[in-house]
Write a protein that holds these residues in place. Structure first.
Motif, short mmCIF file in Angstrom:
data_model
loop_
_atom_site.label_atom_id
_atom_site.label_comp_id
_atom_site.label_asym_id
_atom_site.label_seq_id
_atom_site.Cartn_x
_atom_site.Cartn_y
_atom_site.Cartn_z
N SER A 54 0.76 -0.84 -8.60
CA SER A 54 2.20 -1.03 -8.72
C SER A 54 2.71 -1.63 -7.42
N GLN A 55 3.19 -2.86 -7.50
CA GLN A 55 3.69 -3.51 -6.30
C GLN A 55 4.93 -2.81 -5.77
N THR A 56 5.70 -2.20 -6.65
CA THR A 56 6.90 -1.46 -6.22
C THR A 56 6.50 -0.25 -5.38
N GLU A 57 5.46 0.45 -5.82
CA GLU A 57 5.00 1.61 -5.06
C GLU A 57 4.47 1.20 -3.69
N ILE A 58 3.77 0.07 -3.65
CA ILE A 58 3.27 -0.42 -2.36
C ILE A 58 4.45 -0.77 -1.45
N ALA A 59 5.46 -1.41 -2.00
CA ALA A 59 6.64 -1.78 -1.23
C ALA A 59 7.30 -0.54 -0.64
N ASP A 60 7.43 0.51 -1.45
CA ASP A 60 8.04 1.75 -0.96
C ASP A 60 7.18 2.40 0.12
N ALA A 61 5.86 2.31 -0.05
CA ALA A 61 4.95 2.97 0.88
C ALA A 61 4.97 2.34 2.27
N TYR A 88 -2.59 -6.48 6.25
CA TYR A 88 -3.59 -5.42 6.34
C TYR A 88 -3.12 -4.20 5.53
N GLN A 89 -1.85 -3.81 5.69
CA GLN A 89 -1.33 -2.64 4.98
C GLN A 89 -1.37 -2.83 3.47
N VAL A 90 -0.98 -4.03 3.01
CA VAL A 90 -0.98 -4.30 1.58
C VAL A 90 -2.39 -4.20 1.01
N LEU A 91 -3.36 -4.76 1.71
CA LEU A 91 -4.74 -4.71 1.22
C LEU A 91 -5.26 -3.26 1.19
N VAL A 92 -4.90 -2.48 2.18
CA VAL A 92 -5.29 -1.06 2.20
C VAL A 92 -4.70 -0.35 0.98
N GLU A 93 -3.42 -0.61 0.69
CA GLU A 93 -2.77 0.05 -0.44
C GLU A 93 -3.39 -0.38 -1.77
N ILE A 94 -3.76 -1.66 -1.89
CA ILE A 94 -4.41 -2.12 -3.13
C ILE A 94 -5.76 -1.41 -3.28
N ALA A 95 -6.51 -1.31 -2.20
CA ALA A 95 -7.82 -0.63 -2.26
C ALA A 95 -7.67 0.82 -2.67
N ALA A 96 -6.59 1.46 -2.23
CA ALA A 96 -6.38 2.87 -2.54
C ALA A 96 -5.91 3.08 -3.98
N TYR A 106 -9.76 -12.25 -1.20
CA TYR A 106 -9.89 -10.86 -0.80
C TYR A 106 -9.55 -9.91 -1.95
N VAL A 107 -8.84 -10.41 -2.94
CA VAL A 107 -8.43 -9.60 -4.09
C VAL A 107 -8.64 -10.42 -5.36
N GLU A 108 -9.10 -9.78 -6.42
CA GLU A 108 -9.22 -10.41 -7.74
C GLU A 108 -8.18 -9.83 -8.68
N LYS A 109 -7.53 -10.72 -9.43
CA LYS A 109 -6.57 -10.26 -10.43
C LYS A 109 -7.30 -10.13 -11.75
N GLU A 110 -7.26 -8.91 -12.31
CA GLU A 110 -8.02 -8.62 -13.53
C GLU A 110 -7.13 -8.49 -14.76
N VAL A 121 0.23 -10.30 -2.07
CA VAL A 121 -0.83 -10.17 -3.07
C VAL A 121 -1.33 -11.55 -3.48
N ARG A 122 -0.39 -12.49 -3.70
CA ARG A 122 -0.77 -13.84 -4.07
C ARG A 122 -1.63 -14.47 -2.96
N ASP A 123 -1.26 -14.26 -1.72
CA ASP A 123 -2.01 -14.79 -0.58
C ASP A 123 -3.42 -14.19 -0.53
N LEU A 124 -3.52 -12.89 -0.78
CA LEU A 124 -4.82 -12.22 -0.74
C LEU A 124 -5.73 -12.71 -1.87
N VAL A 125 -5.14 -12.99 -3.02
CA VAL A 125 -5.91 -13.54 -4.14
C VAL A 125 -6.42 -14.93 -3.78
N GLU A 126 -5.54 -15.74 -3.19
CA GLU A 126 -5.92 -17.11 -2.82
C GLU A 126 -7.05 -17.13 -1.79
#
Length: 267
Positions: free
Chosen positions: A36-43, A22-30, A63-67, A55-60
């Protein structure tokens, strides 16, 4: 038997993995589209490799598209998933706040005599401060800590109403420094309540109090501070710069606090 009214934790709190997802998806949305996956990790306090796995799980799961490299976007399905989990969290927190935290509200009072934990006490207002009186009062509570006379004691399980009258506020406006008018400092001793407080709001008001050799009880007399003192039963003389007068009188009217604005020219 399970209590049907008991607050049930939402799915997102079922496991650490669900919560982190849930936290990772919130950070991606923001942060989208440049993520930056490093920034998300720090957050959120996990490793960059862990974020990459999530992120890979969310793409599968769609819930997330890789552009592109480092570029992601939350899909409609991802937004819907976030909203549903967020709504569940909010409902759960509301239940916890009202059913759990609300039932253990503890206030502080000054012990008027030595009290032990679990004692029945009366609640009385003295000089604008709540006091716990072992002799009783119109309102009662139970102590949740022990205290000696004069110390703060925790009280809960309130019943009844604390018996005291709302204070009276006398308001003395002071002209701005650019105004040719002035106020005689000798007025203050005449109108200051004998057992009340002197509050000043604004530099011109403070200067007038200094000229009158009157030490303010409330140096920064905000509308909140003056209203709170009156609500707690204290009479207040408010010396206020003219430009701050409207906000003070509006707050006093909103709180139904008895008050009057006096004209220095009448003295």
């Amino acid at each position: 038997m399970t209590d049907p009214d008991r607050a049930t934790p939402p799915e997102v709190l079922d496991s650490k993995r669900d919560a982190t997802r849930y936290q990772v998806l919130v950070e991606i949305a923001a942060r989208q589209p440049a993520v930056s996956q490093t920034e998300i990790a720090d957050a959120i306090g996990v490793t960059s490799q862990a974020v990459s796995d999530y992120v890979r799980d969310l793409v599968e799961h769609g819930y997330v598209e890789k552009e592109g490299r480092g570029r992601y976007a939350v899909t409609k399905e991802g937004v819907d998933w976030l909203i549903s989990r967020t709504d569940s969290l909010e409902a759960y927190l509301d239940r916890v706040s009202s059913d759990v935290l609300g039932s253990v509200d503890v206030d502080a009072a000054i012990a008027m005599a030595d009290v032990s934990e679990g004692s029945d006490v009366g609640l009385v207002m003295r000089s604008g401060v709540l006091h716990a009186n072992p002799a009783g009062g119109t309102a009662t509570a139970v102590t949740v800590t022990a205290a000696s006379a004069g110390q703060a004691v925790g009280v809960a399980d309130f019943e009844g109403v604390v018996d005291y009258d709302t204070g009276y506020v006398t308001v003395l406006p002071v002209p701005a420094v650019t105004d040719a008018a002035s106020v005689d400092p000798e007025i203050l001793p005449e109108i200051r309540p004998s057992e009340g407080l002197l509050a000043v709001a604004g530099t011109e008001a403070y200067a007038l109090a200094t000229q009158a050799d009157a030490r303010p009880d409330i140096r920064f007399g905000t509308a909140d501070a003056v209203a709170e003192a009156a609500v707690r039963g204290l009479d207040v003389l408010l010396v206020v710069t003219a430009d701050q007068l409207p906000q003070h009188t509006a707050r006093l009217r909103d709180e139904s606090i008895p008050h009057e604005v006096i004209d220095a020219g009448d003295f």
